[in-house]
Design an enzyme around this catalytic site. Structure first.
Site, PDB file in Angstrom:
ATOM      1  N   GLY A  52     -17.106  -4.567 -22.124  1.00 58.09           N
ATOM      2  CA  GLY A  52     -18.855  -4.386 -21.972  1.00 58.09           C
ATOM      3  C   GLY A  52     -19.065  -3.035 -21.206  1.00 58.09           C
ATOM      4  N   ARG A  94     -10.842   3.887 -21.872  1.00 60.75           N
ATOM      5  CA  ARG A  94     -11.582   3.616 -23.237  1.00 60.75           C
ATOM      6  C   ARG A  94     -12.505   4.726 -23.347  1.00 60.75           C
ATOM      7  NH1 ARG A  94     -13.653  -2.183 -24.009  1.00 60.75           N
ATOM      8  NH2 ARG A  94     -13.292  -1.644 -26.263  1.00 60.75           N
ATOM      9  N   ASP A 244     -23.240   0.752 -26.389  1.00 57.06           N
ATOM     10  CA  ASP A 244     -22.146   1.553 -25.484  1.00 57.06           C
ATOM     11  C   ASP A 244     -22.275   3.006 -25.051  1.00 57.06           C
ATOM     12  OD1 ASP A 244     -20.808  -0.930 -27.295  1.00 57.06           O
ATOM     13  OD2 ASP A 244     -19.744  -0.568 -25.207  1.00 57.06           O
TER      14      ASP A 244
HETATM   15  O1  MRU Z   1     -15.019  -3.637 -26.798  1.00 53.22           O
HETATM   16  P1  MRU Z   1     -16.060  -4.111 -26.062  1.00 53.22           P
HETATM   17  O2  MRU Z   1     -16.060  -5.524 -25.851  1.00 53.22           O
HETATM   18  O3  MRU Z   1     -16.061  -3.705 -24.375  1.00 53.22           O
HETATM   19  O4  MRU Z   1     -17.351  -3.858 -26.506  1.00 53.22           O
HETATM   20  C1  MRU Z   1     -18.776  -4.288 -25.961  1.00 53.22           C
HETATM   21  C2  MRU Z   1     -19.965  -4.180 -26.741  1.00 53.22           C
HETATM   22  O5  MRU Z   1     -19.777  -3.506 -27.803  1.00 53.22           O
HETATM   23  C3  MRU Z   1     -21.185  -4.636 -26.159  1.00 53.22           C
HETATM   24  O6  MRU Z   1     -22.144  -4.969 -27.064  1.00 53.22           O
HETATM   25  C4  MRU Z   1     -21.956  -3.496 -25.408  1.00 53.22           C
HETATM   26  O7  MRU Z   1     -20.907  -2.954 -24.392  1.00 53.22           O
HETATM   27  C5  MRU Z   1     -22.960  -3.744 -24.919  1.00 53.22           C
HETATM   28  S1  MRU Z   1     -22.770  -4.416 -23.307  1.00 53.22           S
HETATM   29  C6  MRU Z   1     -24.209  -4.975 -22.380  1.00 53.22           C
END
Ligand code: MRU
Length: 356
Positions: A52, A94, A244
């Site tokens: 996230g 990432r 993101d």
């Molecule tokens: O791959 P992830 O689980 O890190 O992706 C997270 C997301 O896409 C969330 O929707 C995004 O980070 C918004 S978090 C408040």
């Protein structure tokens, strides 16, 4: 499902190390992983123990401190050069969530601007990481409350659809999209959350559903392909998702599947909101076409638990973890600073001289 006894905070400083909720084990187990060095923090981000965008930023900030703590030299120049290496190792984890780069940049800037001894700079870096953590918590609460200004004004309680997990687990502890949901629930304006399961990592089915249950919020999990049908059946009043990385024209990268959700919402005349802190805006990007999209292990597609769905031989897999929703599909972007139509975002940032 296992339950926490207190409010959910995915990243906790415990005085000497960092405790991360192990999000790869939820909802079956609610356990913590203790992180004492920068290398382990980088691994935890890469393997999605913490995930996230805002939560990754907070974790990376603590990772920077842990890395700084490991540096032996007392000479400022050598210290800064080794801190740059720490930053590189965290940045390599990432590529898409800009909060990671934002938090690392803020930590580096703090170190460069401090004229204190190396030992004192280390202490200042810890304070800065804690500040980033606390600020995100407060910011999400503001985002949640600002969301109330734009949710449809209906005599009926709302059915809000969300995607992936943009809750307490994905932030310092309140959530962006789920922050709006939580504020709506607190105000008695919410009937139910529809959570898309979010193939392939299932953040919706595993994490959003779990969080809603902790909060007592009614939640219905659907597979991603059911969203259009649910909208056609008038089951959804609004969509709220996190982000993101947001380009300055409002194009928004979020979990894969967000773009198709925005398209079907548009087709059904359902408002589509993005809820995100200013730290998710990439001030250097004019449009979303330049956002780097993480491609993950194909095994996430062909394997569920121990079951192999598609034998690998002679089959190709493509596993982009994010997509970019064009600004014109977004009704408004909800930030801690205000709610903006994507077309207003750039002018607003300029007018307020917001440079993050
Ligand atoms: O791959 P992830 O689980 O890190 O992706 C997270 C997301 O896409 C969330 O929707 C995004 O980070 C918004 S978090 C408040």
């Amino acid at each position: 499902m296992t339950s926490p006894t207190t409010q959910v905070y995915p990243v906790i400083w415990n005085g000497d190390s960092v405790l991360l909720i192990d999000q790869t084990r939820l909802p079956v187990e609610y356990t913590f992983v203790e992180i004492s060095c920068c290398k382990d923090m980088a691994r935890a981000i890469k393997t999605m123990i913490v995930r996230g965008a805002p939560a990754i930023g907070v974790a990376a900030a603590y990772g920077m401190y842990l890395g700084a703590r490991e540096i032996q030299t007392t000479e400022r120049e050598k210290f800064l050069s080794q801190l740059e290496e720490v930053a590189q190792s965290l940045k390599a984890t990432r590529p898409t969530a800009v909060n990671l780069f934002w938090a690392i940049g803020r930590m580096l800037k703090t170190a460069y601007e401090s004229l204190e001894t190396v030992d004192n700079v280390k202490a200042i870096l810890l304070e800065t990481a804690q500040k980033i953590n606390l600020e995100d918590l407060q910011t999400c609460q503001e985002i949640g409350d600002r969301g109330l200004e734009v949710l449809p004004n209906s005599p009926e309680q709302l059915r809000i659809m969300t995607h992936c997990n943009a809750g307490a687990l994905a932030t310092a502890g309140y959530g962006t999209a789920l922050g709006v949901v939580r504020s709506a629930w607190r105000e008695g304006r919410l009937a139910r959350v529809y959570a898309g399961e979010t193939r392939p990592r299932l953040q919706g089915a595993k994490l959003t559903a779990w969080e809603c249950v902790q909060e007592g919020i009614p939640v219905t999990v659907i597979t991603d392909s059911m969203a259009a049908h649910c909208m056609q059946q008038s089951l959804i009043d609004a969509v709220v998702v996190g982000a993101d990385r947001i380009a300055t024209n409002g194009d928004t990268a979020n979990k894969i599947g967000t773009y198709s959700l925005a398209l079907v919402a548009k087709a059904h005349n359902i408002p589509f909101f993005v809820a995100a802190p200013l730290s998710t805006i990439d001030f250097e990007l004019a449009t979303g076409s330049q956002i780097p999209i993480e491609e993950r292990d194909p095994a996430e597609i062909y394997q569920v638990g121990k079951s192999i769905l598609t034998p690998e031989r002679n089959v190709e897999f493509y596993n982009p973890a994010f997509d970019v929703t064009p600004a014109e599909l977004i009704t408004a972007i909800i930030t801690e600073d205000g709610v903006y139509a994507p077309s207003q975002l750039r002018d607003h940032l300029k007018a307020k001289q917001i440079v993050y």
